[in-house]
Motif scaffolding. Sequence first.
Motif, short mmCIF file in Angstrom:
data_model
loop_
_atom_site.label_atom_id
_atom_site.label_comp_id
_atom_site.label_asym_id
_atom_site.label_seq_id
_atom_site.Cartn_x
_atom_site.Cartn_y
_atom_site.Cartn_z
N SER A 55 -31.08 -2.38 -8.40
CA SER A 55 -30.90 -2.73 -6.99
C SER A 55 -32.12 -2.37 -6.15
CB SER A 55 -29.67 -2.02 -6.44
OG SER A 55 -29.52 -2.25 -5.07
N SER A 56 -32.71 -1.22 -6.42
CA SER A 56 -33.89 -0.82 -5.65
C SER A 56 -35.03 -1.81 -5.83
CB SER A 56 -34.32 0.59 -6.02
OG SER A 56 -34.83 0.65 -7.33
N ARG A 57 -35.12 -2.41 -7.01
CA ARG A 57 -36.16 -3.42 -7.26
C ARG A 57 -35.80 -4.75 -6.60
NH1 ARG A 57 -37.68 0.91 -8.64
NH2 ARG A 57 -38.72 1.48 -10.56
N LEU A 58 -34.52 -5.12 -6.67
CA LEU A 58 -34.08 -6.39 -6.12
C LEU A 58 -34.13 -6.42 -4.60
CD1 LEU A 58 -31.04 -7.23 -8.43
CD2 LEU A 58 -33.32 -8.26 -8.46
N LEU A 59 -33.98 -5.26 -3.97
CA LEU A 59 -34.03 -5.22 -2.51
C LEU A 59 -35.39 -5.63 -1.95
CD1 LEU A 59 -31.93 -2.07 -1.57
CD2 LEU A 59 -31.56 -4.41 -0.77
N ALA A 60 -36.42 -5.54 -2.77
CA ALA A 60 -37.74 -6.00 -2.34
C ALA A 60 -37.81 -7.52 -2.25
CB ALA A 60 -38.81 -5.48 -3.30
N LYS A 61 -36.89 -8.21 -2.95
CA LYS A 61 -36.93 -9.67 -3.01
C LYS A 61 -35.76 -10.34 -2.31
CE LYS A 61 -39.39 -9.67 -7.38
NZ LYS A 61 -39.51 -10.20 -8.70
N PHE A 62 -34.62 -9.64 -2.21
CA PHE A 62 -33.41 -10.26 -1.69
C PHE A 62 -32.87 -9.50 -0.49
CE2 PHE A 62 -33.53 -11.26 -6.23
CZ PHE A 62 -33.45 -12.64 -6.19
N ASP A 63 -32.14 -10.20 0.34
CA ASP A 63 -31.51 -9.62 1.52
C ASP A 63 -30.41 -8.65 1.08
OD1 ASP A 63 -29.25 -9.64 3.60
OD2 ASP A 63 -30.93 -10.51 4.71
N GLY A 64 -30.37 -7.48 1.69
CA GLY A 64 -29.38 -6.46 1.36
C GLY A 64 -27.96 -6.92 1.61
N ARG A 65 -27.75 -7.79 2.61
CA ARG A 65 -26.40 -8.29 2.88
C ARG A 65 -25.90 -9.14 1.72
NH1 ARG A 65 -28.07 -10.82 8.46
NH2 ARG A 65 -29.83 -11.16 7.11
N ALA A 66 -26.78 -9.99 1.20
CA ALA A 66 -26.39 -10.84 0.06
C ALA A 66 -26.13 -9.98 -1.17
CB ALA A 66 -27.49 -11.87 -0.22
N GLY A 99 -19.49 0.29 -12.72
CA GLY A 99 -20.45 1.33 -12.34
C GLY A 99 -21.68 0.74 -11.67
N MET A 100 -22.21 -0.35 -12.25
CA MET A 100 -23.42 -0.97 -11.69
C MET A 100 -23.18 -1.48 -10.27
SD MET A 100 -24.97 -2.84 -15.13
CE MET A 100 -24.82 -4.40 -14.43
N CYS A 101 -22.00 -2.02 -10.01
CA CYS A 101 -21.72 -2.58 -8.69
C CYS A 101 -21.25 -1.52 -7.70
CB CYS A 101 -20.66 -3.67 -8.82
SG CYS A 101 -21.21 -5.10 -9.77
N LEU A 102 -20.25 -0.74 -8.07
CA LEU A 102 -19.67 0.23 -7.15
C LEU A 102 -20.67 1.32 -6.79
CD1 LEU A 102 -17.17 -1.34 -8.11
CD2 LEU A 102 -15.94 0.81 -8.16
N GLY A 103 -21.54 1.67 -7.71
CA GLY A 103 -22.56 2.67 -7.45
C GLY A 103 -23.57 2.22 -6.40
N ASN A 104 -23.62 0.94 -6.12
CA ASN A 104 -24.53 0.41 -5.11
C ASN A 104 -23.90 0.29 -3.74
OD1 ASN A 104 -27.26 -0.30 -6.01
ND2 ASN A 104 -26.13 -1.29 -7.65
N PHE A 105 -22.60 0.48 -3.65
CA PHE A 105 -21.96 0.31 -2.35
C PHE A 105 -22.57 1.23 -1.30
CE2 PHE A 105 -17.58 -1.28 -4.03
CZ PHE A 105 -18.15 -2.49 -4.38
N PHE A 106 -22.68 2.51 -1.59
CA PHE A 106 -23.15 3.44 -0.56
C PHE A 106 -24.55 3.10 -0.06
CE2 PHE A 106 -25.04 7.39 1.00
CZ PHE A 106 -24.14 7.68 2.01
N PRO A 107 -25.56 2.97 -0.94
CA PRO A 107 -26.88 2.67 -0.39
C PRO A 107 -26.95 1.33 0.33
CG PRO A 107 -26.96 2.77 -2.81
CD PRO A 107 -25.60 3.19 -2.39
N LEU A 108 -26.23 0.33 -0.17
CA LEU A 108 -26.26 -0.98 0.49
C LEU A 108 -25.50 -0.96 1.81
CD1 LEU A 108 -25.86 -3.33 -2.62
CD2 LEU A 108 -27.93 -2.97 -1.24
N LEU A 109 -24.41 -0.21 1.87
CA LEU A 109 -23.67 -0.09 3.13
C LEU A 109 -24.50 0.61 4.20
CD1 LEU A 109 -20.15 0.84 1.73
CD2 LEU A 109 -20.69 -1.19 3.11
N SER A 111 -27.78 0.79 4.33
CA SER A 111 -28.85 -0.14 4.69
C SER A 111 -28.34 -1.19 5.68
CB SER A 111 -29.38 -0.82 3.42
OG SER A 111 -30.28 -1.84 3.74
N ASN A 112 -27.15 -1.71 5.43
CA ASN A 112 -26.57 -2.72 6.31
C ASN A 112 -26.25 -2.12 7.68
OD1 ASN A 112 -25.59 -5.42 6.73
ND2 ASN A 112 -23.52 -4.59 6.60
N ALA A 113 -25.70 -0.92 7.71
CA ALA A 113 -25.38 -0.27 8.99
C ALA A 113 -26.64 -0.03 9.81
CB ALA A 113 -24.63 1.04 8.74
N VAL A 114 -27.70 0.43 9.16
CA VAL A 114 -28.96 0.68 9.87
C VAL A 114 -29.56 -0.64 10.37
CG1 VAL A 114 -31.34 1.50 9.58
CG2 VAL A 114 -29.42 2.86 8.72
#
Length: 183
Positions: A55-66, A99-109, A111-114
Amino acid sequence: MAICWASVLLGIGAEWGIGFWGAQFLEGRLGLGPAPAVSLMSVFFGGTVFGRVVSSRLLAKFDGRAMLLAATLLGSGAIFTLWASSVPAVTIAALALAGMCLGNFFPLLISNAVRLEPGYVQLISVGATQAVGISLLAIPIVLGYIGQVAGLINAIGMLTILPLLMAAACLAAGYRHALPHKA
């Protein structure tokens, strides 16, 4: 702000509902003993680490909301598959994907809130800390109670709705933010 708080509560609840009760779920679902079931939970936590690295790599290329929407839908599907399957290979794959998806909820949430409220980073941080603490306390207890009434396997299946509620809250927060503000 309250909607983002609720999103964190729901996302962490889904993640730690599985993290807390997953081994006992695997015992019941796959007929494993306690030690193999606990060991197999490393697939979930390993998926969390792997998912955050990717996810940290993909965030450089894709929108965090998506990415949040994709993680939410895939995570909910993974929980459903985990609940529905009694085939060990499918269950293990669903556990890793969860694990791969749910573990990303917190950082992506966060990021979205900020992104929605860049002037409130400190308040977002405080609120997220509170939501995580309440979720870590409440969701496993509620899940345990539901497990006593409906069975733990069914209780884990009910976790499928938490990411969907989280997604609805995130969409509502984005919609609310997009509305014109009256001065």
